[in-house]
Each structure stands twice: as structure tokens, then as C-alpha cells.
Design a protein around this motif. Structure first.
Motif, PDB file in Angstrom:
ATOM      1  N   LYS A  92       0.834  -1.210   0.000  1.00  0.00           N
ATOM      2  CA  LYS A  92       0.000   0.000   0.000  1.00  0.00           C
ATOM      3  C   LYS A  92       0.861   1.249   0.000  1.00  0.00           C
ATOM      4  O   LYS A  92       1.852   1.333   0.736  1.00  0.00           O
ATOM      5  CB  LYS A  92      -0.873   0.022   1.264  1.00  0.00           C
ATOM      6  CG  LYS A  92      -2.083  -0.873   1.192  1.00  0.00           C
ATOM      7  CD  LYS A  92      -2.931  -0.609   2.410  1.00  0.00           C
ATOM      8  CE  LYS A  92      -4.194  -1.419   2.412  1.00  0.00           C
ATOM      9  NZ  LYS A  92      -4.946  -1.240   3.643  1.00  0.00           N
ATOM     10  N   CYS A  93       0.481   2.207  -0.798  1.00  0.00           N
ATOM     11  CA  CYS A  93       1.157   3.505  -0.817  1.00  0.00           C
ATOM     12  C   CYS A  93       0.221   4.487  -1.531  1.00  0.00           C
ATOM     13  O   CYS A  93      -0.936   4.130  -1.792  1.00  0.00           O
ATOM     14  CB  CYS A  93       2.515   3.403  -1.516  1.00  0.00           C
ATOM     15  SG  CYS A  93       2.467   2.625  -3.134  1.00  0.00           S
ATOM     16  N   LYS A  94       0.728   5.679  -1.815  1.00  0.00           N
ATOM     17  CA  LYS A  94      -0.114   6.681  -2.477  1.00  0.00           C
ATOM     18  C   LYS A  94       0.625   7.245  -3.680  1.00  0.00           C
ATOM     19  O   LYS A  94       1.839   7.453  -3.605  1.00  0.00           O
ATOM     20  CB  LYS A  94      -0.403   7.842  -1.514  1.00  0.00           C
ATOM     21  CG  LYS A  94      -1.216   7.467  -0.300  1.00  0.00           C
ATOM     22  CD  LYS A  94      -1.416   8.711   0.565  1.00  0.00           C
ATOM     23  CE  LYS A  94      -2.321   8.446   1.746  1.00  0.00           C
ATOM     24  NZ  LYS A  94      -1.722   7.578   2.746  1.00  0.00           N
ATOM     25  N   LEU A  95      -0.092   7.505  -4.746  1.00  0.00           N
ATOM     26  CA  LEU A  95       0.504   8.218  -5.872  1.00  0.00           C
ATOM     27  C   LEU A  95       0.280   9.709  -5.594  1.00  0.00           C
ATOM     28  O   LEU A  95      -0.870  10.138  -5.392  1.00  0.00           O
ATOM     29  CB  LEU A  95      -0.155   7.807  -7.195  1.00  0.00           C
ATOM     30  CG  LEU A  95       0.510   8.361  -8.447  1.00  0.00           C
ATOM     31  CD1 LEU A  95       1.913   7.763  -8.636  1.00  0.00           C
ATOM     32  CD2 LEU A  95      -0.320   8.063  -9.692  1.00  0.00           C
ATOM     33  N   MET A  96       1.380  10.468  -5.536  1.00  0.00           N
ATOM     34  CA  MET A  96       1.276  11.867  -5.109  1.00  0.00           C
ATOM     35  C   MET A  96       2.105  12.803  -5.979  1.00  0.00           C
ATOM     36  O   MET A  96       3.048  12.370  -6.649  1.00  0.00           O
ATOM     37  CB  MET A  96       1.778  12.005  -3.661  1.00  0.00           C
ATOM     38  CG  MET A  96       0.942  11.246  -2.660  1.00  0.00           C
ATOM     39  SD  MET A  96       1.295  11.759  -0.970  1.00  0.00           S
ATOM     40  CE  MET A  96       0.506  13.362  -0.906  1.00  0.00           C
ATOM     41  N   VAL A  97       1.744  14.080  -5.910  1.00  0.00           N
ATOM     42  CA  VAL A  97       2.592  15.121  -6.474  1.00  0.00           C
ATOM     43  C   VAL A  97       3.481  15.607  -5.342  1.00  0.00           C
ATOM     44  O   VAL A  97       3.001  15.844  -4.229  1.00  0.00           O
ATOM     45  CB  VAL A  97       1.755  16.314  -6.994  1.00  0.00           C
ATOM     46  CG1 VAL A  97       2.680  17.371  -7.601  1.00  0.00           C
ATOM     47  CG2 VAL A  97       0.713  15.869  -8.002  1.00  0.00           C
ATOM     48  N   ALA A  98       4.774  15.735  -5.609  1.00  0.00           N
ATOM     49  CA  ALA A  98       5.691  16.286  -4.602  1.00  0.00           C
ATOM     50  C   ALA A  98       6.575  17.330  -5.262  1.00  0.00           C
ATOM     51  O   ALA A  98       6.853  17.252  -6.463  1.00  0.00           O
ATOM     52  CB  ALA A  98       6.536  15.168  -4.009  1.00  0.00           C
ATOM     53  N   ALA A  99       6.974  18.297  -4.456  1.00  0.00           N
ATOM     54  CA  ALA A  99       7.829  19.368  -4.982  1.00  0.00           C
ATOM     55  C   ALA A  99       8.645  19.975  -3.842  1.00  0.00           C
ATOM     56  O   ALA A  99       8.471  19.586  -2.689  1.00  0.00           O
ATOM     57  CB  ALA A  99       6.965  20.438  -5.651  1.00  0.00           C
ATOM     58  N   LYS A 100       9.501  20.943  -4.198  1.00  0.00           N
ATOM     59  CA  LYS A 100      10.329  21.569  -3.168  1.00  0.00           C
ATOM     60  C   LYS A 100       9.499  22.509  -2.288  1.00  0.00           C
ATOM     61  O   LYS A 100       9.824  22.743  -1.134  1.00  0.00           O
ATOM     62  CB  LYS A 100      11.481  22.352  -3.818  1.00  0.00           C
ATOM     63  CG  LYS A 100      12.562  21.434  -4.379  1.00  0.00           C
ATOM     64  CD  LYS A 100      13.870  22.157  -4.602  1.00  0.00           C
ATOM     65  CE  LYS A 100      13.806  22.976  -5.877  1.00  0.00           C
ATOM     66  NZ  LYS A 100      15.108  23.560  -6.241  1.00  0.00           N
TER      67      LYS A 100
END
Ligand code: ATP
Ligand code: PRP
Length: 205
Positions: A92-100
């Protein structure tokens, strides 16, 4: 004969105990061998262990009757020619947007580094954010740090990888877990045996 395609790596580790509880075992000698088609404790079931992204391809084309793969991989594949039958609740995990930083969005074109091209495109299209997808095969977290992209779309579990690279998890795209998929033709021709396996696995989840 039934062929089951399993994803190498972390999904495999979590899949083997589920299969064992349902009555299917692969001996350590088989798992540790260089063989690509593995025998099981049951004469009429073979297992192939392949890269996660290849699992839906083998199942779609009927080279495997059943497959186990992450929802992330299935979304990218499009799931043509196969049915998603069961959420195994593993990996299990999440698909995410990540940034600085949280203000990563651009008035112009947003550069997004990801291996999840289709999911990322769909997500930003829905938001009306024009984007350029930069396809990578790993180490996505590096891209914003070295100026290759404004943000990434990647899997997040503990958040440790993002943190270690100075990135922040920002937008949640979709929850991910591993799914059992079945080739659509096999589902008709081998319906009884496939349904029985699904039931046996489901019972022990
Ligand atoms: P490949 O070697 O084919 O590129 P991979 O490196 O993505 O595959 P794994 O890291 O074993 O292979 O990941 C396989 C699957 O496990 C992913 O498709 C996803 O569904 C799930 N997964 C990946 N990372 C995580 C994580 N950090 N926590 C939980 N599940 C994960
Ligand atoms: C996955 C994913 C992230 C990390 C997230 O990588 O691509 O980098 O896990 O997990 P975390 O939030 O718990 O840190 P993986 O470990 O599978 O390495 P890979 O991308 O090189 O296959």
C-alpha cells in the motif's frame, strides 16, 4: 494448467504468504533458481516472476491467466483485456505530487518528472494545468532538486525518500495497493478454477 504472473520485488515478498495461505507454495530452490517458469506444489499451476510493469502485459495477452500487480502499474497499462478481480491490500502507498515547495504550480507549462506518464497527464489535465511530462524510470526525487522539473509524480509510503531529498508531499492523486487481475479470455475458459483460487485467496486476506 494455470499460469500466475507475480511482480518481482516488494510485491512478491507480500504475495507469497497470501498464496501459501490459499494452498499454493513455491519451494525456495525454485525461487532461488534462475528459472523463469517456476513449479509449485500443485502440478497444474506454474508461476512466472517478472518485472512489475510487465505483469499486465503478460496477462493481457494470455501468457498468464492470473497476475498480481500494483494499481499504479495497472492504471498506466490501461488494463485492456484483463479484469481486476481483487484488492489484495498489500504494497500500500499513495501516488502523489511532490515538490520543493507548495507553490510549485506554474502559470505557464509545468514540468513534471515521473514514470507514471498517463496518471500524471490525466491529473494535471483535469486541473487545467498545462504540463510537460518528463519520463523517468527511477530516482524521480532527484528531478526537482537538479532543476529537471518543477515537481514529480511518484509513490509515497513513509515519505522518507521525499524528506531525504528535500521534497514535500503535496497533492494526493490515488491510493495504491496490489490487485489480482485475470485475463478476460481465461476468465471464461477457466472460470471455475480461477474463481476457486480467487475465493481461496480472498478468504485469507
Ligand atoms: P521495476 O523494477 O519494474 O521498475 P519497481 O522498482 O517499481 O519495478 P518495486 O519497488 O518492487 O518495483 O515496486 C513494485 C510495486 O510496489 C509498485 O508498482 C507499487 O505498486 C508498490 N510500491 C512501490 N513502492 C512502494 C512503497 N514505497 N511502499 C509500498 N508499495 C510500494
Ligand atoms: C518507491 C518510490 C519512492 C519510495 C517511496 O521506490 O518510487 O521512491 O518507494 O517510499 P517512502 O515514502 O517509504 O520513502 P522504491 O523503494 O521502490 O525504489 P525504486 O523506485 O528505485 O524502485
Amino acid at each position: 494448467m494455470l499460469t500466475i504472473a507475480l511482480s518481482k520485488g516488494r510485491i512478491l515478498e507480500q504475495t507469497l504468504p497470501l498464496l501459501k495461505k490459499a494452498g499454493l507454495e513455491i519451494a525456495d530452490e525454485e525461487l532461488n533458481s534462475r528459472k523463469l517458469i517456476l513449479d509449485t506444489n500443485l502440478e497444474d499451476i506454474k508461476v512466472i516472476i517478472i518485472r512489475a510493469t510487465d505483469v499486465p502485459v503478460f496477462v493481457q495477452h494470455g501468457a498468464a491467466d492470473i497476475g498480481i500487480a500494483g494499481k499504479d502499474v495497472l492504471l498506466e497499462h490501461g488494463a485492456n483485456g484483463l479484469f481486476e478481480m481483487l484488492d489484495l491490500g498489500i504494497a500500500k502507498c499513495k501516488l502523489m505530487v511532490a515538490a520543493k515547495s507548495p507553490d510549485y504550480q506554474q502559470t505557464g507549462v509545468l514540468k513534471v518528472a515521473t514514470k507514471y506518464v498517463k496518471s500524471a497527464k490525466q491529473y494535471f489535465e483535469k486541473k487545467g494545468q498545462p504540463c510537460e511530462i518528463i519520463k523517468l524510470y527511477g530516482a524521480m526525487e532527484l528531478a526537482p532538486v537538479v532543476g529537471l522539473s518543477h515537481c514529480i509524480v511518484d509513490l509515497v509510503d513513509t515519505g522518507n525518500t521525499l524528506k531525504a531529498n528535500g521534497l514535500i508531499p503535496l497533492d494526493h492523486i490515488v491510493d495504491i495497493s496490489s490487485r489480482l487481475v485475470v485475463n478476460s479470455a481465461s476468465f471464461k475458459t477457466k472460470n471455475t478454477v480461477i474463481k476457486a483460487w480467487i475465493k481461496a485467496i480472498e478468504k485469507n486476506l
